[in-house]
Scaffold this motif. Structure first.
Motif, PDB file in Angstrom:
ATOM      1  N   ASN A 187       4.576 -52.105  15.915  1.00  0.00           N
ATOM      2  CA  ASN A 187       4.924 -52.759  14.650  1.00  0.00           C
ATOM      3  C   ASN A 187       3.753 -52.731  13.676  1.00  0.00           C
ATOM      4  O   ASN A 187       3.948 -52.661  12.460  1.00  0.00           O
ATOM      5  CB  ASN A 187       5.360 -54.202  14.907  1.00  0.00           C
ATOM      6  N   ALA A 188       2.512 -52.783  14.211  1.00  0.00           N
ATOM      7  CA  ALA A 188       1.338 -52.785  13.345  1.00  0.00           C
ATOM      8  C   ALA A 188       1.128 -51.430  12.674  1.00  0.00           C
ATOM      9  O   ALA A 188       0.381 -51.331  11.696  1.00  0.00           O
ATOM     10  CB  ALA A 188       0.099 -53.181  14.149  1.00  0.00           C
ATOM     11  N   LEU A 189       1.768 -50.365  13.204  1.00  0.00           N
ATOM     12  CA  LEU A 189       1.594 -49.036  12.639  1.00  0.00           C
ATOM     13  C   LEU A 189       2.593 -48.729  11.525  1.00  0.00           C
ATOM     14  O   LEU A 189       2.522 -47.672  10.915  1.00  0.00           O
ATOM     15  CB  LEU A 189       1.729 -47.977  13.751  1.00  0.00           C
ATOM     16  N   LEU A 190       3.558 -49.649  11.286  1.00  0.00           N
ATOM     17  CA  LEU A 190       4.582 -49.380  10.278  1.00  0.00           C
ATOM     18  C   LEU A 190       3.972 -49.216   8.886  1.00  0.00           C
ATOM     19  O   LEU A 190       4.428 -48.399   8.085  1.00  0.00           O
ATOM     20  CB  LEU A 190       5.611 -50.509  10.265  1.00  0.00           C
ATOM     21  N   GLU A 191       2.950 -50.021   8.572  1.00  0.00           N
ATOM     22  CA  GLU A 191       2.342 -49.933   7.249  1.00  0.00           C
ATOM     23  C   GLU A 191       1.762 -48.544   6.998  1.00  0.00           C
ATOM     24  O   GLU A 191       1.819 -48.027   5.887  1.00  0.00           O
ATOM     25  CB  GLU A 191       1.243 -50.993   7.123  1.00  0.00           C
ATOM     26  N   GLU A 192       1.233 -47.932   8.067  1.00  0.00           N
ATOM     27  CA  GLU A 192       0.708 -46.582   7.938  1.00  0.00           C
ATOM     28  C   GLU A 192       1.810 -45.542   7.925  1.00  0.00           C
ATOM     29  O   GLU A 192       1.692 -44.488   7.278  1.00  0.00           O
ATOM     30  CB  GLU A 192      -0.258 -46.303   9.098  1.00  0.00           C
ATOM     31  N   LEU A 193       2.935 -45.826   8.614  1.00  0.00           N
ATOM     32  CA  LEU A 193       3.987 -44.835   8.789  1.00  0.00           C
ATOM     33  C   LEU A 193       4.966 -44.787   7.614  1.00  0.00           C
ATOM     34  O   LEU A 193       5.408 -43.703   7.209  1.00  0.00           O
ATOM     35  CB  LEU A 193       4.761 -45.133  10.081  1.00  0.00           C
ATOM     36  N   LEU A 194       5.336 -45.933   7.045  1.00  0.00           N
ATOM     37  CA  LEU A 194       6.416 -45.987   6.054  1.00  0.00           C
ATOM     38  C   LEU A 194       6.194 -45.061   4.861  1.00  0.00           C
ATOM     39  O   LEU A 194       7.157 -44.438   4.388  1.00  0.00           O
ATOM     40  CB  LEU A 194       6.612 -47.429   5.579  1.00  0.00           C
ATOM     41  N   PRO A 195       4.972 -44.910   4.320  1.00  0.00           N
ATOM     42  CA  PRO A 195       4.807 -43.968   3.199  1.00  0.00           C
ATOM     43  C   PRO A 195       5.102 -42.524   3.563  1.00  0.00           C
ATOM     44  O   PRO A 195       5.324 -41.706   2.674  1.00  0.00           O
ATOM     45  CB  PRO A 195       3.330 -44.156   2.805  1.00  0.00           C
ATOM     46  N   ARG A 196       5.101 -42.184   4.847  1.00  0.00           N
ATOM     47  CA  ARG A 196       5.362 -40.806   5.257  1.00  0.00           C
ATOM     48  C   ARG A 196       6.848 -40.532   5.449  1.00  0.00           C
ATOM     49  O   ARG A 196       7.228 -39.410   5.790  1.00  0.00           O
ATOM     50  CB  ARG A 196       4.630 -40.505   6.570  1.00  0.00           C
ATOM     51  N   LEU A 197       7.695 -41.554   5.259  1.00  0.00           N
ATOM     52  CA  LEU A 197       9.134 -41.419   5.478  1.00  0.00           C
ATOM     53  C   LEU A 197       9.843 -41.227   4.144  1.00  0.00           C
ATOM     54  O   LEU A 197       9.448 -41.774   3.116  1.00  0.00           O
ATOM     55  CB  LEU A 197       9.699 -42.655   6.179  1.00  0.00           C
ATOM     56  N   GLU A 198      10.939 -40.472   4.181  1.00  0.00           N
ATOM     57  CA  GLU A 198      11.757 -40.296   2.982  1.00  0.00           C
ATOM     58  C   GLU A 198      12.611 -41.519   2.733  1.00  0.00           C
ATOM     59  O   GLU A 198      12.822 -41.932   1.599  1.00  0.00           O
ATOM     60  CB  GLU A 198      12.641 -39.057   3.146  1.00  0.00           C
ATOM     61  N   ASP A 199      13.120 -42.142   3.816  1.00  0.00           N
ATOM     62  CA  ASP A 199      13.968 -43.323   3.704  1.00  0.00           C
ATOM     63  C   ASP A 199      13.493 -44.330   4.753  1.00  0.00           C
ATOM     64  O   ASP A 199      13.921 -44.293   5.906  1.00  0.00           O
ATOM     65  CB  ASP A 199      15.444 -42.958   3.916  1.00  0.00           C
ATOM     66  N   SER A 200      12.606 -45.225   4.351  1.00  0.00           N
ATOM     67  CA  SER A 200      12.024 -46.177   5.304  1.00  0.00           C
ATOM     68  C   SER A 200      13.064 -47.170   5.803  1.00  0.00           C
ATOM     69  O   SER A 200      13.008 -47.612   6.951  1.00  0.00           O
ATOM     70  CB  SER A 200      10.854 -46.918   4.666  1.00  0.00           C
ATOM     71  N   GLU A 201      14.045 -47.539   4.948  1.00  0.00           N
ATOM     72  CA  GLU A 201      15.068 -48.494   5.385  1.00  0.00           C
ATOM     73  C   GLU A 201      15.899 -47.922   6.520  1.00  0.00           C
ATOM     74  O   GLU A 201      16.262 -48.639   7.454  1.00  0.00           O
ATOM     75  CB  GLU A 201      15.962 -48.876   4.204  1.00  0.00           C
ATOM     76  N   ARG A 202      16.207 -46.640   6.464  1.00  0.00           N
ATOM     77  CA  ARG A 202      16.971 -46.012   7.546  1.00  0.00           C
ATOM     78  C   ARG A 202      16.155 -45.998   8.840  1.00  0.00           C
ATOM     79  O   ARG A 202      16.704 -46.190   9.933  1.00  0.00           O
ATOM     80  CB  ARG A 202      17.353 -44.585   7.148  1.00  0.00           C
ATOM     81  N   PHE A 203      14.861 -45.797   8.707  1.00  0.00           N
ATOM     82  CA  PHE A 203      14.008 -45.729   9.897  1.00  0.00           C
ATOM     83  C   PHE A 203      13.992 -47.060  10.649  1.00  0.00           C
ATOM     84  O   PHE A 203      14.057 -47.091  11.872  1.00  0.00           O
ATOM     85  CB  PHE A 203      12.589 -45.336   9.490  1.00  0.00           C
ATOM     86  N   VAL A 204      13.907 -48.173   9.926  1.00  0.00           N
ATOM     87  CA  VAL A 204      13.799 -49.487  10.574  1.00  0.00           C
ATOM     88  C   VAL A 204      15.155 -50.153  10.756  1.00  0.00           C
ATOM     89  O   VAL A 204      15.221 -51.279  11.248  1.00  0.00           O
ATOM     90  CB  VAL A 204      12.881 -50.415   9.758  1.00  0.00           C
ATOM     91  N   SER A 205      16.240 -49.485  10.396  1.00  0.00           N
ATOM     92  CA  SER A 205      17.565 -50.111  10.493  1.00  0.00           C
ATOM     93  C   SER A 205      18.011 -50.346  11.923  1.00  0.00           C
ATOM     94  O   SER A 205      18.922 -51.133  12.158  1.00  0.00           O
ATOM     95  CB  SER A 205      18.607 -49.241   9.769  1.00  0.00           C
TER      96      SER A 205
END
Length: 857
Positions: free
Chosen positions: A402-420
């Motif tokens: 969970n602590a790595l999400l801040e680093e990962l989310l900018p690399r995603l096209e759709d962050s909401e889909r990733f964490v859904s």
């Protein structure tokens, strides 16, 4: 005071004394709450009976009787419950008491009886006053039966414990409990069932006596404590080998496990165990050198508690531990030596290590990202590929995902889909999830998450990531090809049927124009009909081009020259702000194709590029050249179609317009899809059809805001091909022939107009509906036909099959094949003899010229 109330008072005092004596020794938790509940029921009965005897003639009498009945109906079930819990505590519960119902049913019956006791009029439900005496009500018999049966059950449990236990102390505990549990119901039964009348309730005597027995038993010995068994008894069932040695290392006592492990080494009295162990034990890695007795003595007897040390005993692995025995002054009198056989444990550990190494190597070689996390989403294991796919730093065990999400989310096209998926996992930890998500760099990642199960519970999750970008692109290309193939089949079918209709329109219009006077008012109408039919023919040509089945003739074409012609032709249509820049070298390898269709391709690309730059305009670059394409380079194109590897001549059109996103780029070749306000959505669809029909390939690159590039690749030819074309001659109207012609076509309108044209040319025409009828008629009237006209597509038997049969019957008979499809669908040379092809829709003069050419007239 009633003298018999002294028994009730004694029962009350003895109950209190029993409870105080018992709980001073802190009974085991396993006997709670059964033990205080049983004593409480005895106290309620005794106290209620005492209150009733002291309150005769007063309202308190009924309160005393109520308490007395409450204690009485609960006493039997609670004593039975205590017997079951005591049997459990000693591990001696009978098999027939494994079900909890045997304990619950009596308690439920007792609870219901208490409810009846406290329901007005409570006494009348147990005693019926009739004719001056008390009779017992049926409810009384129910509660009495429950009390007697549960007392007998308690007696059975205690008898089972006395017979099953090997401990004399347990048997000594059972005896007073048996008397205490059964004495009260026995005296109650005597009081109720005896014909004698007693001045007081004997049940009270039973309760008082039971409590006195328990007090005497408790004062004699600790009733519920576990006695200290002998050392031999404690060690007998120990699975580890245990040796008791004195301060000099001599054997004092050993258990059976030690006898099995060390065997003959322990035989003899006063043996020096340490000296014998030195001859058989080896350190790990030291296979031949024996241990030193002094060294082993220091290890095992030199500290108060020696940590376990691993040794080899033949083919076994033994962990030897030592605990010193000291007195209150700190003097050592010996030691307990515990030898634990860890052979199986070490083998399992080594196997687990090998398995883990194999899994790690497999995870490294698979090319997929694997991560295992615990229930708190902390990393237990992750291979390097997992971090590479997500673009994260090295994932070490213990890292919180969970602590790595801040680093990962900018690399995603759709962050909401990733964490859904997080809410779904929280609601159902055992759920299996498989989905895909897109990275900002365009990669498509397939994600699989399965629960990690341990002892039927979720202890973590396994995550798998796979880069499926190329796979999805290939699947998309296949779907596009299948979609276009289906649309092409539909377009080809429509064009075929429409061509048959146009044959009738054009043919009849031509015949009508031949029969009317030049100054007739009908001539303009007929000419309009013919022109409309010719425009319809152009439409079918476009449909056939989209389907990849052209009806035109093939010739060798200079692609650069075609591009120059079209630039000059459409320059005005491009708009004043569009500036064409071209690099069209001469002498490029020719391509084999239909000139009209290739001109249409060039025009479509030029107009499409110009429209993309409106209203501001800009440079439009057109270039041509040659390139050698491999299988891989063809596969990477947007539409490789049916192109084979080799040399290609290409035409590339590049604009600096608005560009396209990926979704639009995937749909631009779909029929009727357009982004233009007044567009029809057929230009690029027809372009792709022409390219496919010429065995070429097409590629599109585009970026929103940066323009688009369309590149057409056509197979290059070094040799000149023969051209099949239809000569148009107006003078054919005056030619006449003779003889009989066999005409086979499944469309009645086509047959009618063909008969009229050929009859006007002087021929006698015999018409049939399919190839099978044509063959039968040809056999029957073999020498009567000068030639045969066959439609290529007919039911029952098509033109190609009919032509083969005709060649078997007469290799020299002239045959004309007619079709709305391309002539390259039929290899005319394979049939031999005089064979020609005529494309539908045909004019009357074209049909007459084809007949004359075949007959050689």
């Amino acid at each position: 005071m009633n003298v018999w109330a002294l028994f009730s008072l004694a029962a009350v005092l003895l109950t209190i004394c029993t409870a105080a004596t018992l709980f001073r020794h802190l009974p085991p938790r396993r006997l709670l709450p059964a033990l205080p509940a049983a004593l409480g029921a005895a106290f309620l009965f005794s106290f209620g009976d005492l209150l009733a005897q002291l309150s005769e003639g007063t309202p308190a009498l009924w309160a005393g009787v109520s308490l007395s009945y409450t204690g009485l109906v609960l006493l039997g079930p609670l004593w039975f419950w205590l017997a079951v819990e005591l049997a459990d505590y000693h591990g001696l519960r009978p098999r027939w008491l494994q079900s909890p119902r045997w304990k619950q049913i009596p308690l439920c019956v007792g609870a219901l009886s208490v409810a009846f006791v406290h329901t007005n009029p409570w006494h009348g439900q147990f005693l019926t006053l009739a004719e001056g005496r008390n009779d017992y009500h049926v409810l009384w018999y129910i509660q009495a039966l429950n009390g007697y049966l549960t007392s007998m059950g308690a007696l059975g449990v205690y008898a089972w414990m006395a017979r099953s236990s090997t401990s004399e102390r347990v048997r000594r505990q059972v005896r007073p409990m048996t008397i205490a549990a059964t004495l009260t119901p026995i005296l109650n039964a005597i009081y109720v069932l005896s014909p004698m009348e007693f001045p007081f309730d004997l049940t009270t005597v039973g309760v008082a006596t039971s409590c006195a027995i328990l007090v005497l038993a408790l004062r004699r010995e600790e009733f519920v404590s576990v006695s200290v068994e002998s050392l031999g008894g404690l060690l007998e069932w120990d699975s580890d080998a245990v040796l008791l040695v004195d301060d000099e290392g001599r054997l004092v006592q050993s258990n059976p496990a030690a006898q099995r492990l060390f065997g003959h080494m322990l035989t003899g009295s006063g043996i020096d165990v340490l000296d014998r162990l030195c001859h058989v034990l080896r350190r790990p890695g030291a296979v031949t050198r024996p241990l030193s007795p002094d060294s082993l003595r220091r290890r095992l007897l030199g500290s108060s508690q020696a940590d376990g040390q691993l040794f080899r005993l033949a083919d076994r692995w033994i962990r030897l531990e030592s605990t010193l025995i000291k007195d209150s002054d700190g003097r050592t009198h010996g030691a307990f030596l515990r030898a634990r056989d860890e052979t199986a444990l070490r083998a399992a550990t080594e196997a687990a290590a090998e398995h883990a190494a194999a899994l790690e190597a497999t995870f490294a070689a698979t090319g997929e990202g694997i991560c295992i996390s615990d229930v708190r989403n902390r990393v237990l294991f992750a291979n390097d590929r997992y971090g590479e796919i997500l673009g994260l730093r090295s994932l070490r065990p213990g890292v919180d995902l969970n602590a790595l999400l801040e680093e990962l989310l900018p690399r995603l096209e759709d962050s909401e889909r990733f964490v859904s998926i997080v809410p779904a996992i929280v609601d159902n930890p055992a759920i299996v999830i498989q989905d895909t998500f897109a990275m900002a760099d365009g990669r498509i990642i397939e994600r699989t998450s399965v629960p990690l199960m341990q002892d039927d519970r979720v202890s973590g999750r396994v995550w798998r990531l796979a880069d499926v970008t190329e796979e999805r692109r290939s699947e998309e290309a296949i779907r596009n090809a299948q979609k276009l193939e289906s649309l092409g089949l539909m377009a080809g079918g429509v064009a075929h049927d429409f061509n048959n209709l146009l044959v009738s329109v054009l043919g009849n219009a031509d015949l009508a124009l031949l029969d009317i006077e030049p100054e007739s008012g009908l001539r303009p109408l007929l000419e309009d009909i013919r022109r409309a039919a010719e425009r319809g023919s152009d439409l079918t040509t476009a449909l056939l081009a989209f389907s990849g089945r052209s009806s035109g003739a093939l010739e060798l074409i200079d692609l650069s020259e075609v591009a120059r012609e079209m630039i000059d032709l459409v320059r005005v249509s491009l708009g004043p702000n569009v500036r064409p820049h071209f690099d069209l070298p001469s002498g490029l390898p020719a391509v084999s194709g239909e000139a009209t269709q290739l001109r249409q391709v060039v025009m479509n690309l030029l107009i499409n590029g110009a429209d993309a730059m409106q209203p501001h305009g800009g440079p439009l670059r057109i270039e041509a050249g040659t390139v050698t394409m491999s299988v891989k380079s063809l596969r990477d194109l947007h539409f490789p179609a049916d192109a084979e590897p080799g040399n290609f001549t290409f035409l590339r059109v590049t604009d600096e317009g608005i560009g396209m996103d990926e979704e639009t780029r995937q749909r631009i070749f779909d029929p009727f899809f357009t982004t233009k306000e007044n567009g029809r959505g057929l230009g690029l669809a027809a372009t792709l059809g022409v390219v496919k029909g010429h065995r070429g390939a097409l590629d599109v690159t585009s970026t929103p805001g940066s323009g688009s590039t369309f590149t057409v690749y056509l197979p290059a030819h070094d040799e000149r091909l023969l051209t099949q074309s239809v000569d148009e001659e107006d003078e054919i109207d005056h030619w006449r022939g003779t003889g009989r012609i066999l005409l086979a076509d499944d469309e009645p309108a086509v047959r009618r107009v063909a008969v009229r044209i050929l009859s006007r040319a002087g021929f006698e025409v015999v018409e049939v509906e399919n190839g099978a009828e044509a063959i039968d008629l040809f056999k029957e009237m073999h020498g009567d036909f000068r030639m045969v006209v066959l439609d290529l597509t007919m039911p029952v038997m098509g033109g190609k099959d009919a032509l083969r049969r005709l060649r078997e019957l007469d290799p020299k008979v002239p045959v004309l094949l007619a079709s709305g499809f391309s002539s390259d669908q039929v290899a005319l040379d394979e049939f031999g003899g005089r064979t020609d092809f005529l494309a539908k829709p045909y004019r009357s003069d074209a049909l007459s010229e084809a007949i004359r050419r075949l007959l050689g007239e």
